[in-house]
Design an enzyme around this catalytic site. Structure first.
Site, PDB file in Angstrom:
ATOM      1  N   LYS A 215      44.542  34.687  61.240  1.00  0.00           N
ATOM      2  CA  LYS A 215      44.857  34.099  59.946  1.00  0.00           C
ATOM      3  C   LYS A 215      46.258  33.495  59.892  1.00  0.00           C
ATOM      4  CE  LYS A 215      46.108  35.888  55.515  1.00  0.00           C
ATOM      5  NZ  LYS A 215      46.369  37.085  54.741  1.00  0.00           N
TER       6      LYS A 215
ATOM      7  N   LYS B 168      52.525  34.111  56.292  1.00  0.00           N
ATOM      8  CA  LYS B 168      53.982  34.010  56.436  1.00  0.00           C
ATOM      9  C   LYS B 168      54.566  35.199  57.182  1.00  0.00           C
ATOM     10  CE  LYS B 168      53.426  34.487  51.596  1.00  0.00           C
ATOM     11  NZ  LYS B 168      53.208  33.638  50.457  1.00  0.00           N
TER      12      LYS B 168
ATOM     13  N   LYS C 133      48.984  47.490  54.731  1.00  0.00           N
ATOM     14  CA  LYS C 133      50.424  47.451  54.441  1.00  0.00           C
ATOM     15  C   LYS C 133      51.063  48.807  54.676  1.00  0.00           C
ATOM     16  CE  LYS C 133      50.437  43.407  51.537  1.00  0.00           C
ATOM     17  NZ  LYS C 133      49.919  42.973  50.240  1.00  0.00           N
TER      18      LYS C 133
HETATM   19  P1  TYM Z   1      49.435  35.520  48.853  1.00  0.00           P
HETATM   20  O1  TYM Z   1      50.759  35.236  48.268  1.00  0.00           O
HETATM   21  O2  TYM Z   1      49.352  36.323  50.091  1.00  0.00           O
HETATM   22  O3  TYM Z   1      48.670  34.175  49.146  1.00  0.00           O
HETATM   23  C1  TYM Z   1      48.463  33.217  48.115  1.00  0.00           C
HETATM   24  C2  TYM Z   1      47.084  32.610  48.209  1.00  0.00           C
HETATM   25  O4  TYM Z   1      46.889  32.004  49.480  1.00  0.00           O
HETATM   26  C3  TYM Z   1      45.700  32.487  50.078  1.00  0.00           C
HETATM   27  N1  TYM Z   1      45.877  32.537  51.535  1.00  0.00           N
HETATM   28  C4  TYM Z   1      45.002  32.006  52.402  1.00  0.00           C
HETATM   29  N2  TYM Z   1      43.834  31.386  52.207  1.00  0.00           N
HETATM   30  C5  TYM Z   1      43.169  30.958  53.295  1.00  0.00           C
HETATM   31  N3  TYM Z   1      43.633  31.103  54.572  1.00  0.00           N
HETATM   32  C6  TYM Z   1      44.799  31.735  54.812  1.00  0.00           C
HETATM   33  N4  TYM Z   1      45.240  31.872  56.045  1.00  0.00           N
HETATM   34  C7  TYM Z   1      45.539  32.231  53.702  1.00  0.00           C
HETATM   35  N5  TYM Z   1      46.723  32.894  53.562  1.00  0.00           N
HETATM   36  C8  TYM Z   1      46.902  33.083  52.233  1.00  0.00           C
HETATM   37  C9  TYM Z   1      45.503  33.873  49.490  1.00  0.00           C
HETATM   38  O5  TYM Z   1      44.149  34.276  49.576  1.00  0.00           O
HETATM   39  C10 TYM Z   1      45.956  33.653  48.066  1.00  0.00           C
HETATM   40  O6  TYM Z   1      44.911  33.111  47.311  1.00  0.00           O
HETATM   41  N6  TYM Z   1      47.554  39.090  45.891  1.00  0.00           N
HETATM   42  C11 TYM Z   1      47.821  37.672  46.000  1.00  0.00           C
HETATM   43  C12 TYM Z   1      48.749  37.154  44.915  1.00  0.00           C
HETATM   44  C13 TYM Z   1      48.276  37.442  43.540  1.00  0.00           C
HETATM   45  C14 TYM Z   1      47.159  36.842  42.876  1.00  0.00           C
HETATM   46  C15 TYM Z   1      47.131  37.410  41.581  1.00  0.00           C
HETATM   47  C16 TYM Z   1      46.218  35.904  43.264  1.00  0.00           C
HETATM   48  C17 TYM Z   1      48.846  38.290  42.649  1.00  0.00           C
HETATM   49  N7  TYM Z   1      48.168  38.289  41.474  1.00  0.00           N
HETATM   50  C18 TYM Z   1      46.137  37.043  40.658  1.00  0.00           C
HETATM   51  C19 TYM Z   1      45.221  35.549  42.333  1.00  0.00           C
HETATM   52  C20 TYM Z   1      45.201  36.115  41.047  1.00  0.00           C
HETATM   53  C21 TYM Z   1      48.484  37.421  47.338  1.00  0.00           C
HETATM   54  O7  TYM Z   1      49.050  38.282  47.941  1.00  0.00           O
HETATM   55  O8  TYM Z   1      48.454  36.127  47.742  1.00  0.00           O
END
Ligand code: TYM
Length: 331
Positions: free
Chosen positions: A194, A197, A111
């Site tokens: 991957k 968004k 990032k």
């Molecule tokens: P975020 O918002 O980027 O994505 C949410 C969840 O979707 C999963 N994900 C994917 N899994 C498989 N293939 C993909 N292409 C793919 N794109 C996204 C992510 O692994 C995630 O599980 N840091 C986290 C948000 C967060 C969180 C937490 C998660 C904040 N606090 C506590 C679990 C527990 C994030 O950025 O997810």
């Protein structure tokens, strides 16, 4: 019964990667566990400091979650910023988190590369806020996609460090979890790794995409001129198409196109048409439910209010103990 926590940042609608990485499993898990699922709106400010419509984005993810099958009578569904206890735990964890480990984190480095003019402290301490989200409910399991593995490892480090420093056995060691399977990474349509968004136009299929949008995106997906020898290894972009087909199509369809590929007869146009149909069939019920939910503000309000109340109850209990363990005392 175990405690499960997971979250999604409200920076866009849920896509198939989010669904298969985190949500699909959660929907199954909620029958057997105490689950907390939240919308990580504080986290979204680390990359989107002045969102045009924060509330609208949060609402979208809320509707997506419910449409995907999260049942607010079984799970606690809440908005991160409705639970201020998380910020206190975040602050306390930051006191024992070191610059070295935070700056070595892969997603921080990525990032920082993407937004060189905004390498803010929130971005660097993203993993302590995420750890706070998880250990706030003393969770054992965290359904996430493969990209979150390192964050989970750091969460374990912070939880163990707290236990060690204050000589307690208070926080369990949370594990990344995908209901009975390995963690997944759902590929995107742009030929690279991957679905995400922020990966550029056309890479991700969102829950709200119409039949026509899905068709257009899939037909435009990167492919190649086809194999020239039987049983040739698949290049990444082709593997991605098969990877998507594996999660939305039945095994007969997948085997058929696999065989066509292996015999050098594959027509990617046909494969994509089928893939678009299967994605659309998969997304259609979510789309329908979203229309219904979107017009029901009273219901949404009830869900988040009751979610906040339940999440705060669990959070307050943890914070009370943490304060006492560290040594904060009332006069
Ligand atoms: P975020 O918002 O980027 O994505 C949410 C969840 O979707 C999963 N994900 C994917 N899994 C498989 N293939 C993909 N292409 C793919 N794109 C996204 C992510 O692994 C995630 O599980 N840091 C986290 C948000 C967060 C969180 C937490 C998660 C904040 N606090 C506590 C679990 C527990 C994030 O950025 O997810």
């Amino acid at each position: 019964m175990e405690t499960v926590v997971s979250g999604i940042r409200p920076t866009g609608e849920l896509h198939l990667g989010n669904y298969f990485g985190a949500v699909a499993n959660f929907v199954q898990m909620q029958n057997e566990n105490q689950c907390y699922f939240f919308i990580a709106d504080y986290h979204s400010l680390t990359t989107h400091p002045t969102p045009a419509d924060l509330h609208g984005n949060v609402r979208k993810v809320l509707v997506n979650y419910l449409a995907a099958g999260l049942d607010p009578d079984k799970s606690v569904l809440y908005i991160q910023s409705d639970v201020p206890e998380v910020t206190e735990l975040y602050l306390l964890l930051n006191m024992n988190a070191y610059m070295g480990e935070l700056s070595r984190c892969t997603s921080f480095k990525e990032k920082a590369r993407k937004q060189p003019d905004n390498i803010n402290a929130g971005l660097m301490t993203y993993p302590t806020l995420m750890a706070a989200d998880i250990i706030l409910h003393r969770a054992q399991k965290v359904p996430v996609g493969k990209d979150q593995e390192q964050h989970l490892e750091m969460t374990r480090t912070f939880a163990n460090r707290f236990n060690r420093m204050y000589n307690v056995n208070f926080f369990p060691e949370p594990q990344a979890y995908n209901f009975g399977q390995a963690l997944v990474k759902i590929p995107g349509l742009d030929g690279s790794g991957k679905m995400g968004k922020s990966e550029g136009e056309g890479n991700a299929i969102f829950f709200g995409d119409s039949t026509e949008m899905i068709r257009k995106k899939v037909m435009k997906a990167v492919s190649d001129g086809g194999p020239t020898e039987p049983f040739q290894a698949k290049p990444e972009a082709i593997q991605n198409l098969f990877g998507l087909m594996k999660v939305v199509s039945d095994s007969e369809t997948l085997n058929f196109f696999d065989e066509e590929y292996n015999q050098c007869r594959i027509r990617y146009g046909d494969m994509k048409k089928q893939l678009a149909l299967d994605i659309d069939r998969f997304v259609a019920p979510f789309r329908e439910k979203m229309i219904e939910l979107n017009s029901n503000n009273d219901y949404l309000r009830k869900v988040v209010n009751s979610g906040a109340e339940k999440a705060r109850e669990s959070a307050a209990a943890t914070i009370r103990e943490v304060r006492s363990i560290i040594g904060f005392r009332a006069f």
